[in-house]
Write an enzyme that holds these catalytic residues in place. Structure first.
Site, short mmCIF file in Angstrom:
data_model
loop_
_atom_site.label_atom_id
_atom_site.label_comp_id
_atom_site.label_asym_id
_atom_site.label_seq_id
_atom_site.Cartn_x
_atom_site.Cartn_y
_atom_site.Cartn_z
N TYR A 720 0.80 -1.23 0.00
CA TYR A 720 0.00 0.00 0.00
C TYR A 720 0.83 1.27 0.00
CZ TYR A 720 0.77 -1.26 4.92
OH TYR A 720 1.33 -1.66 6.11
N CYS A 723 1.01 2.83 -3.36
CA CYS A 723 -0.30 3.29 -3.85
C CYS A 723 -0.78 4.55 -3.13
CB CYS A 723 -1.35 2.19 -3.64
SG CYS A 723 -1.08 0.69 -4.60
N HIS A 724 -0.22 4.85 -1.96
CA HIS A 724 -0.85 5.84 -1.06
C HIS A 724 0.22 6.55 -0.24
CE1 HIS A 724 -3.24 7.09 2.53
NE2 HIS A 724 -4.27 7.07 1.71
N PHE A 725 0.81 7.59 -0.70
CA PHE A 725 0.54 8.35 -1.92
C PHE A 725 1.83 8.41 -2.74
CE2 PHE A 725 -2.03 10.22 1.49
CZ PHE A 725 -3.30 10.17 0.95
N VAL A 730 2.38 6.52 2.80
CA VAL A 730 1.81 6.41 4.14
C VAL A 730 0.74 5.32 4.11
CG1 VAL A 730 0.17 8.26 3.61
CG2 VAL A 730 0.65 7.69 5.99
#
Length: 831
Positions: A720, A723-725, A730
């Site tokens: 993740y 993907c974020h960000f 984070v």
């Protein structure tokens, strides 16, 4: 040859017969004139291709005209050179040499698509390495017993493909010769300029001259252990089509419809665009079409991004043999490559990529090296060639793009290989492609499933996640091309596709602005497959609504007042309710977001939004949330929820007796993942495997109804973070909530609370408002997270079991999340 086996549907017109191409158009008298700076004119070059070499090079070459075969240029209609303007070579001497040629692309060129020149012609127009090697005297050595074949080459496109009316200039050099017995190899290169602009480089090209016996026993492409290891190491990917095709096997009738610019008639109405939109996004007509049957597997191939297989049926007396070459018919490698390009065109349309722009062309991908190997010839005795195209990259950035590796087979033997072949969809010069100043664009070509015009589409949202923010939101955001700025989540964690409408004015951050956005939820989405039931998980409800809301404020210009600040975006507080649990697989989620408040404080901009989500006109999720844009200094001084002090967990402060505490290790093989009664309850897995272990106290917690203390080790490469960000990794707060929900599901399984329920399954809890506070984030270098879950209600109703809890989540040293009324539900499976 026979047509495809599948008969055409009654409403589909039969494809027109392939027009016969003239063997050689008459040469205008002007072409026969010799002008200053022209060494050989068009008439000379046609004579070289179809007549006498001595008439072009001089009587000392007359012997060659008597040979069975000699080096020739292709004849019309595959003859693409108008004049030779420079020559640095010694006739009859096989030494390095140079030649400069030009080709005037006719305005009415037979191969053009809406005025665009296809890659095959762009590459083939550099065909005068043949003229040059002939001038150097190769046929004196070959004596008519050996013929030209290309072996290897590498191409790098530097600019857009040419258009009709342009003049292409090729600066061609033969760099060296190698003699192996009677076989001669030569190595050459060229640069191609369109009206003076460099658009193509050919490098490391190798061709040779081979006997009939050598050509009749080709080795084919030999795949080495290194090739197989490279293929096995290719990363797996995912891509969500912009529209789902209803047809994966295409016959000649379908290909003819694609040549007419009618993808909606082939792939389904969601692929259609308004009349007049994208006239160039179509296949070439039947004369240049190099595939007859195509099968698409959008999840095939080593990267699981797509596999296309196709067949081209060959006619022994077809133009592509008779013109290339007149005394040595063989299918041109550029035409074989054109078939692969056409397959990439088909795949871009199959994936709905054409929907993103209103007037675009297929273009090659600049800067990528395409490696080509040829280890066999295709001649009139061959009845078909077969393509196998493995997609290795599929992306909307910076424009809709597909990259693939290609093998072409004769029978079971691969004879041509192309690696890193790419194609993209790019707007024509002057075409609107992004929002204008103020953020409201002209129509950009995209309609949703209901036929409504989108304001901006998947291309722009992809840029807002991992690209150019001005491409997403307009020229005001060009200031962020050289600095870090906030992005919405990307890849598998992006849950907004289109902006349908905006009520508000850029720069006006007062309450009342509204935005309608959409997200298409795929039936086969990873989060359905990996969830504990085939329903949308909480994190997608949360993220989809939050991403849509924050995009409203960002689009209005929340950060533009202080462009020098490198803000990060964080969710602070929120509350949301699932008012109805509906099956969203394959449906479009519509978000309606409203700006409630904007507050600018030192180092931060705070905005509050309300939102509702609906599908098919039915509202199913509502909420309200507060976001903040924070400068680096503000993020660096976080104190969590407890003013910087450490608040201990319940298990630390209460110290329950050891016999009351049971540790459960979690993982895909853990018994805790399965229903103890043998039913359908289980924990989620894959990317939802968010908890390593849980300490469970059945009668513990603040309310004495149950307590779970969960722990998760954090790795810097967690999926993740990327993907974020983008540029600001984070852990999503919604995944922290998912970890808590996993613990609650574990409590249901461990305590066997669903006993007696028929075919129970986990579900999102309806009519329970969950609220949250976030005052910190999990970063790549955080070693762990841990959380407390306090069960406060176990409610058994006629049609469901409901668990409601409060929870807290820590990073090392700080409590950073607080959740109130987080809930799970178990209900009988009605399916």
């Amino acid at each position: 040859m026979s047509t495809a086996s599948t008969p055409p549907a009654p409403q589909v017109p039969a494809p027109p017969p392939v027009p016969a191409l003239p063997p050689a158009p008459p040469v205008p008298e002007a072409a026969r004139e010799v002008h200053e700076g022209v060494i050989w004119n068009e008439a000379d070059l046609l004579e070289f291709a179809t007549g006498s070499v001595a008439k072009v090079f001089g009587p000392e070459f007359a012997e060659i005209d008597g040979f069975r075969a000699r080096v020739r240029l292709p004849a019309p209609p595959y003859h693409f050179v108008t004049r030779v303007t420079a020559l640095d070579a010694e006739p009859g001497v096989l030494r390095p040499a140079r030649i400069t040629t030009e080709y005037d692309v006719p305005e009415d060129a037979w191969y053009a698509v809406d005025g665009g020149v296809p890659p095959a012609v762009t590459v083939e127009s550099g065909q005068c390495d043949l003229l040059l090697v002939s001038y150097l005297g190769i046929d004196f050595r070959n004596k008519g017993e050996r013929v030209y074949r290309l072996l290897d080459s590498s191409l790098v496109f530097r600019g857009g493909l040419p258009t009709t009316g342009q003049t292409l200039r090729y600066e061609i050099s033969i760099d060296r010769f190698v003699h192996q017995g009677e076989t001669t190899l030569f190595f050459f290169s060229y640069d191609c300029y369109a009206d003076g602009e460099l658009i193509l480089e050919l490098r490391d090209a190798c061709a040779g001259f081979f006997s009939k016996q050598e050509l009749d026993t080709p080795l084919g492409i030999v795949l080495t252990d290194q090739d197989r290891a490279r293929r096995a190491a290719l990363p797996k990917g995912t891509f969500k089509p912009l529209a789902y095709a209803r047809k994966d096997h295409l016959d000649r009738d379908d290909l003819e419809l694609l040549a007419q610019g009618r993808p909606g008639d082939v792939f389904g109405p969601e692929h259609a665009q308004d009349p007049g939109i994208n006239p160039a996004l179509r296949l070439p007509d039947a004369r240049l079409r190099m595939v007859d049957e195509v099968t698409v597997d959008r999840k095939g191939g080593p990267c699981e991004l797509g596999l296309l297989t196709a067949v081209k049926h060959l006619e022994p007396d077809a133009w592509y043999f008779t013109c290339h070459f007149p005394d040595d018919p063989v299918l041109a490698g550029s035409l074989i490559a054109e078939g692969a390009i056409q397959l990439l065109q088909i795949y871009l349309m199959h994936q709905g990529m054409h929907l993103t722009l209103p007037d675009a062309r297929f273009q090659t991908v600049p800067g990528r090296r395409i490696d080509v190997q040829v280890r066999g010839q295709v001649t009139p005795k061959d009845t078909e060639i077969r393509y196998e195209v493995e997609v290795t990259e599929l992306t909307l950035l910076p424009r809709p793009t597909v990259i693939a590796d290609v093998l072409i087979y004769l029978g079971d033997k691969p004879v041509v290989r192309m690696q890193n072949l790419g194609l993209q969809i790019v707007e024509k010069p002057g075409t609107p492609y992004r929002p204008e100043t103020g953020g409201v664009p002209r129509f950009l070509g995209r309609r949703n499933r209901a036929g409504e015009a989108a304001m901006i589409n998947e291309l722009h949202l992809a840029h807002s996640a991992k690209g150019l923010l001005d491409m997403a939101m307009g020229p005001e955001f060009e200031i962020y091309r050289t600095s870090r700025a906030p992005y919405i989540p990307n890849g598998d964690f992006q849950f907004v596709d289109r902006v349908m409408s905006l009520t508000g004015t850029r720069g006006d951050l007062s309450p009342g602005s509204e935005m309608v956005t959409e997200y298409d939820s795929p039936e086969d989405a990873w989060y359905y497959r990996e969830n504990s039931s085939p329903s949308m998980p909480n994190c997608v409800y949360m993220e989809s609504s939050l991403q849509a809301a924050i995009f409203l404020g960002y689009y209005l210009g929340a950060t533009l007042r202080e462009p020098q600040e490198e803000y990060s975006i964080r969710n602070l507080d929120g509350r949301a309710t699932l008012v109805k649990d509906i099956d969203l697989r394959g449906k479009t989620v519509r978000h309606h977001s409203r700006l409630l408040m904007t507050s600018v404080v030192s180092g931060a901009v705070l905005q509050n939004f309300s939102y509702e989500l609906s599908a098919d006109g039915e509202v199913f999720y509502t909420g309200e949330s507060l976001f903040g844009y924070f400068a680096p200094a503000a993020l660096a001084n976080q104190v969590g929820l407890d003013s910087g002090s450490y608040r201990p967990t319940w298990i630390e402060s209460e110290k329950p007796a050891p016999e009351r505490v049971r540790r459960i290790e979690l993982g895909p093989d853990s018994p805790a993942f399965r229903d103890p009664s043998g039913g359908g309850l289980h924990l989620p897995g894959g990317r939802f495997d968010l908890v390593d272990r849980v300490d469970l106290v059945a009668d513990g917690g603040r309310h004495g109804a149950g307590y779970l203390h969960g722990h998760r080790s954090i790795r810097p490469d967690e999926w993740y973070f990327d993907c974020h960000f983008h540029r600001d990794p984070v852990m999503p707060g919604s995944l922290g909530v998912e970890a808590v929900l996993q613990a609650l599901r574990l409590f249901v399984l461990d305590q066997d609370l669903a006993r007696g329920m028929t075919r129970p399954r986990f579900a999102m809890a309806t009519d329970v408002e969950m609220s949250w506070k976030y005052r910190g984030q999990i970063l790549r270098d955080d070693r762990e997270l841990f959380f407390d879950v306090h069960v406060k209600e176990v409610r058994k109703e006629a049609d469901r079991l409901l668990l409601i809890a409060d929870a807290d989540l820590w990073k090392p040293g700080l409590r950073i999340y607080e959740l109130t009324d987080v809930a799970v539900e178990v209900r009988p499976d009605a399916g």
